[in-house]
Design a protein around this motif. Structure first.
Motif, short mmCIF file in Angstrom:
data_model
loop_
_atom_site.label_atom_id
_atom_site.label_comp_id
_atom_site.label_asym_id
_atom_site.label_seq_id
_atom_site.Cartn_x
_atom_site.Cartn_y
_atom_site.Cartn_z
N THR A 15 -34.07 95.61 11.62
CA THR A 15 -33.52 96.90 12.02
C THR A 15 -33.12 97.70 10.79
O THR A 15 -33.44 98.89 10.67
CB THR A 15 -32.30 96.71 12.95
OG1 THR A 15 -32.73 96.03 14.13
CG2 THR A 15 -31.68 98.04 13.33
N LYS A 23 -33.42 89.84 13.24
CA LYS A 23 -33.47 91.10 13.97
C LYS A 23 -32.63 92.17 13.26
O LYS A 23 -33.06 93.31 13.12
CB LYS A 23 -32.98 90.91 15.40
CG LYS A 23 -33.11 92.14 16.25
CD LYS A 23 -32.70 91.87 17.68
CE LYS A 23 -32.79 93.15 18.49
NZ LYS A 23 -32.38 92.94 19.88
N PHE A 26 -25.22 86.78 24.48
CA PHE A 26 -25.27 87.87 23.49
C PHE A 26 -26.69 88.09 22.99
O PHE A 26 -27.12 89.23 22.80
CB PHE A 26 -24.33 87.60 22.32
CG PHE A 26 -22.88 87.73 22.70
CD1 PHE A 26 -22.40 88.86 23.35
CD2 PHE A 26 -21.98 86.73 22.39
CE1 PHE A 26 -21.07 89.00 23.69
CE2 PHE A 26 -20.64 86.84 22.73
CZ PHE A 26 -20.18 87.98 23.38
N GLN A 27 -27.44 87.02 22.77
CA GLN A 27 -28.82 87.15 22.30
C GLN A 27 -29.68 87.91 23.30
O GLN A 27 -30.65 88.54 22.93
CB GLN A 27 -29.46 85.78 22.08
CG GLN A 27 -29.08 85.11 20.81
CD GLN A 27 -29.80 83.79 20.66
OE1 GLN A 27 -30.01 83.07 21.63
NE2 GLN A 27 -30.17 83.47 19.45
N ASN A 28 -29.31 87.82 24.56
CA ASN A 28 -30.11 88.44 25.61
C ASN A 28 -29.53 89.76 26.10
O ASN A 28 -29.86 90.23 27.18
CB ASN A 28 -30.32 87.46 26.76
CG ASN A 28 -31.28 86.36 26.35
OD1 ASN A 28 -32.46 86.60 26.26
ND2 ASN A 28 -30.76 85.19 26.05
N GLY A 29 -28.64 90.34 25.30
CA GLY A 29 -28.18 91.69 25.55
C GLY A 29 -26.92 91.86 26.36
O GLY A 29 -26.55 92.99 26.68
N ALA A 30 -26.24 90.78 26.73
CA ALA A 30 -24.99 90.92 27.48
C ALA A 30 -23.92 91.51 26.56
O ALA A 30 -23.87 91.21 25.37
CB ALA A 30 -24.53 89.57 28.01
N ASP A 31 -23.08 92.37 27.11
CA ASP A 31 -22.03 92.97 26.29
C ASP A 31 -20.82 92.04 26.20
O ASP A 31 -20.60 91.17 27.05
CB ASP A 31 -21.63 94.34 26.82
CG ASP A 31 -20.98 94.25 28.18
OD1 ASP A 31 -19.74 94.23 28.25
OD2 ASP A 31 -21.71 94.18 29.18
#
Length: 94
Positions: free
Chosen positions: A85, A81, A46-51
Motif C-alpha cells: 500500500t 499488504k 482483523f485480517q478479514n476486514g472486521a473492525d
C-alpha cells in the motif's frame, strides 16, 4: 491471506492447559489452550476486514484499544499488504 498455525506458538503463562481433543496430535495440530483461540480469532477477524469495535465486543473486552493491544498479532501477510500500500502511494507521488 491467513495465519500460519504451523509457525504460530502460544505464549507461555501460568494458565492451565486444556486437554486437546482426541486425535489432535495424530492430526498434526499443535496443543493450544482455549484462550489461545481467542487470539487466533481476533487476528483472523482483523485480517478479514472486521473492525476493532466489533471484534472487541464479540470478545467481551472493555475497549477496542485493549483488543488491538493484547489480542491482535501482526502477521507477515499484514506487513506485506501495508508495504505494498505504501509503495503504491509513493509511486503515485513520484
Amino acid at each position: 491471506m491467513g495465519i500460519s498455525i504451523a509457525r504460530w506458538r502460544p505464549h507461555v503463562s501460568g494458565q492451565r492447559v486444556a486437554h486437546a481433543p482426541a486425535g489432535t496430535e495424530t492430526a498434526g495440530l499443535p496443543r493450544i489452550r482455549f484462550h489461545d483461540l481467542h487470539h487466533i480469532f481476533a487476528t483472523m477477524a482483523f485480517q478479514n476486514g472486521a473492525d476493532a469495535k466489533t471484534v472487541s465486543s464479540m470478545l467481551g473486552h472493555y475497549s477496542a484499544g485493549f483488543t488491538l493491544d493484547t489480542c491482535a498479532h501482526v502477521t507477515t501477510d499484514a506487513q506485506l499488504k501495508a508495504a505494498q500500500t505504501m509503495g503504491n502511494i509513493l509511486s503515485r507521488a513520484a
